[in-house]
Design an enzyme around this catalytic site. Sequence first.
Site, PDB file in Angstrom:
ATOM      1  NE  ARG A  39      40.153  25.029  59.000  1.00 29.48           N
ATOM      2  CZ  ARG A  39      40.532  25.109  57.592  1.00 29.48           C
ATOM      3  NH1 ARG A  39      40.492  24.054  56.826  1.00 29.48           N
ATOM      4  NH2 ARG A  39      40.838  26.306  57.106  1.00 29.48           N
TER       5      ARG A  39
ATOM      6  NE  ARG B 255      39.829  30.506  55.951  1.00 27.47           N
ATOM      7  CZ  ARG B 255      38.917  29.539  55.895  1.00 27.47           C
ATOM      8  NH1 ARG B 255      37.867  29.278  56.687  1.00 27.47           N
ATOM      9  NH2 ARG B 255      39.531  28.422  55.409  1.00 27.47           N
TER      10      ARG B 255
ATOM     11  CE  LYS C   1      42.005  26.133  48.150  1.00 23.10           C
ATOM     12  NZ  LYS C   1      41.000  26.740  48.619  1.00 23.10           N
TER      13      LYS C   1
ATOM     14  NE  ARG D 143      45.017  30.637  51.109  1.00 25.47           N
ATOM     15  CZ  ARG D 143      44.635  29.503  51.587  1.00 25.47           C
ATOM     16  NH1 ARG D 143      45.481  28.313  51.527  1.00 25.47           N
ATOM     17  NH2 ARG D 143      43.419  29.198  52.017  1.00 25.47           N
TER      18      ARG D 143
ATOM     19  NE  ARG E 184      36.178  23.599  55.897  1.00 26.26           N
ATOM     20  CZ  ARG E 184      37.018  24.224  55.099  1.00 26.26           C
ATOM     21  NH1 ARG E 184      37.208  23.773  53.879  1.00 26.26           N
ATOM     22  NH2 ARG E 184      37.739  25.345  55.567  1.00 26.26           N
TER      23      ARG E 184
HETATM   24  P1  AMP Z   1      43.398  26.468  54.047  1.00 24.09           P
HETATM   25  O1  AMP Z   1      42.987  25.312  54.956  1.00 24.09           O
HETATM   26  O2  AMP Z   1      44.065  26.210  52.744  1.00 24.09           O
HETATM   27  O3  AMP Z   1      42.064  27.263  53.910  1.00 24.09           O
HETATM   28  O4  AMP Z   1      44.291  27.464  55.116  1.00 24.09           O
HETATM   29  C1  AMP Z   1      43.903  27.921  56.475  1.00 24.09           C
HETATM   30  C2  AMP Z   1      44.811  29.102  56.582  1.00 24.09           C
HETATM   31  O5  AMP Z   1      46.319  28.782  56.644  1.00 24.09           O
HETATM   32  C3  AMP Z   1      44.768  30.132  55.844  1.00 24.09           C
HETATM   33  O6  AMP Z   1      43.570  30.973  56.242  1.00 24.09           O
HETATM   34  C4  AMP Z   1      45.904  31.123  55.929  1.00 24.09           C
HETATM   35  O7  AMP Z   1      45.841  31.729  57.335  1.00 24.09           O
HETATM   36  C5  AMP Z   1      46.973  29.999  56.268  1.00 24.09           C
HETATM   37  N1  AMP Z   1      47.400  29.550  54.706  1.00 24.09           N
HETATM   38  C6  AMP Z   1      47.417  28.211  54.010  1.00 24.09           C
HETATM   39  N2  AMP Z   1      47.980  28.418  52.841  1.00 24.09           N
HETATM   40  C7  AMP Z   1      48.720  29.710  52.886  1.00 24.09           C
HETATM   41  C8  AMP Z   1      49.257  30.185  51.748  1.00 24.09           C
HETATM   42  N3  AMP Z   1      49.808  29.623  50.656  1.00 24.09           N
HETATM   43  N4  AMP Z   1      49.904  31.507  52.094  1.00 24.09           N
HETATM   44  C9  AMP Z   1      49.367  32.123  53.109  1.00 24.09           C
HETATM   45  N5  AMP Z   1      48.684  31.626  54.280  1.00 24.09           N
HETATM   46  C10 AMP Z   1      48.299  30.379  54.063  1.00 24.09           C
END
Ligand code: AMP
Length: 215
Positions: free
Chosen positions: A160, A171, A13, A88, A127
């Site tokens: 990360r 996740r 994404k 999400r 990653r």
């Molecule tokens: P990402 O980089 O999009 O994979 O997001 C990393 C982490 O941020 C996720 O595993 C969640 O803990 C938090 N996060 C990001 N976007 C959301 C969302 N829309 N709702 C809830 N938690 C989020």
Amino acid sequence: MRLILLGPPGGGKGTQARLLSEKYNIPQISTGDILREAVKNSTELGRKAQEFMSQGKLVPDEVVIGIIEDRLKTSDCEHGFILDGFPRTIRQAEALNVKLKGLELNIDIVLDLLVDFDELIRRLSGRRTCENCGNGFHVNDNPSKVDGKCDECGGKLIQREDDQSQTIKKRLEVYRESTEPLKEYYKKLGILREQKGKGNINDIFKSNCSIIESL
Ligand code: AMP
């Protein structure tokens, strides 16, 4: 154009959102990036979010909904935006709908990036992310030119915390439980388009552009 990129963690994404943002000159809004920045700066939001993020859990809906509501008010969103990592949950999607309706706007398309489970694990565990600008690399598929350094800004590349194996599993579980139901939600609204998420990044990008330009 208002676009949502749906798909699992590691589905690409962020990569696709960056390319689309450059091409169509509309902002990429990544709740993950906003939250990571808050954690890095130890703001109140960052402190709240960190315990959820480090365990691979979702940050509570009301927190991320608030972030998006504020972000959508800024003037660079006037001509559209790309949501990357939001919504999400069904509750987030509903809140977004209500918000956009109030502004007499709608989402044009939801691109769902499809990638199988084994490939996701492979991608997430390899990653590397620039701690300065957030640019993403992969130890095999897309290594940086200089080991450990970002090609764009020279920042340090890190793994990360949530890209470590136990957290990756969590996740993906959370994705299945809370985010996958959004496919059905957007299918019913008639705006979901499935897109192959495995393969050459540029081929996927071109295919995304064709879908967008056929709207
Ligand atoms: P990402 O980089 O999009 O994979 O997001 C990393 C982490 O941020 C996720 O595993 C969640 O803990 C938090 N996060 C990001 N976007 C959301 C969302 N829309 N709702 C809830 N938690 C989020």
